[in-house]
Design a protein around this motif. Structure first.
Motif, mmCIF file in Angstrom:
data_model
loop_
_atom_site.group_PDB
_atom_site.id
_atom_site.type_symbol
_atom_site.label_atom_id
_atom_site.label_comp_id
_atom_site.label_asym_id
_atom_site.label_seq_id
_atom_site.Cartn_x
_atom_site.Cartn_y
_atom_site.Cartn_z
ATOM 1 N N VAL A 193 1.056 -1.118 -0.039
ATOM 2 C CA VAL A 193 -0.089 -0.046 -0.042
ATOM 3 C C VAL A 193 1.087 1.293 0.061
ATOM 4 N N VAL A 194 0.942 1.881 -1.076
ATOM 5 C CA VAL A 194 1.548 3.210 -1.182
ATOM 6 C C VAL A 194 0.552 4.483 -0.765
ATOM 7 N N PRO A 195 1.109 5.122 0.287
ATOM 8 C CA PRO A 195 0.229 6.312 0.537
ATOM 9 C C PRO A 195 0.316 7.451 -0.496
ATOM 10 N N VAL A 196 -0.855 7.934 -0.780
ATOM 11 C CA VAL A 196 -0.943 8.833 -1.928
ATOM 12 C C VAL A 196 -1.305 10.250 -1.115
ATOM 13 N N PRO A 197 -0.172 11.349 -1.131
ATOM 14 C CA PRO A 197 -0.885 12.370 -0.531
ATOM 15 C C PRO A 197 -1.890 13.381 -0.973
ATOM 16 N N GLU A 198 -2.676 13.818 -0.463
ATOM 17 C CA GLU A 198 -3.649 14.880 -0.871
ATOM 18 C C GLU A 198 -2.887 15.952 -1.722
#
Length: 147
Positions: free
Chosen positions: A36-41
């Motif tokens: 899971v790669v966190p996607v920044p807003e």
């Protein structure tokens, strides 16, 4: 030369392949959990600077068009207006609204403090409301009944 005639190829003995035994039933290889790669807003912001010197209203329109031609989609559009652009720009509220009508979620209009030009921001909002209502009417006319 070879032993074949034109159009015929010599037949060779088929090659025998040795069979490879299947791997013994061992424990299954554990499957790694998905990564899971966190996607920044991210919020894209377009800044339009119309604070330069303008002699004609067509220069204001041209500068607005040049600065917004590549900004197809953004979250916020910030339009900085100078005194010259406000004096020369005819229909500036409508022009700003039409440039960012479908591409920006938020439009900020900055005018010089202490001027009488503060109405330009409300003019942009009024034109946005008109355009939104017209767009909604158009979409409703295109939709199939009961769909």
């Amino acid at each position: 030369m070879s032993d074949h005639t034109v159009g015929q190829w010599p037949v060779k003995q088929p090659v025998r392949l040795a069979s490879v035994p299947a791997p013994a039933a061992t424990e299954p290889v554990p499957v790694a959990p998905p990564v899971v790669v966190p996607v920044p807003e991210v919020r894209l912001v377009v800044t339009v600077d119309l604070t330069g010197h303008y002699d004609r209203s067509s220069e204001v329109d041209e500068d607005l068009r040049e600065q917004t031609c590549a900004s197809v989609d953004c979250h916020t559009a910030i339009v900085r207006l100078g005194e010259e652009a406000l004096r020369r720009g005819f229909g500036l509220g409508q022009a700003i609204a039409s440039r960012f009508f479908l591409s920006a979620k938020r439009i900020e209009v900055h005018v010089p403090a202490g001027t009488r030009w503060a109405f330009v921001a409300s003019d942009v909002q009024q034109h946005l409301r008109i355009m939104t209502a017209d767009h909604e009417r158009m979409l409703n006319s295109l939709r199939t009944p009961g769909g």
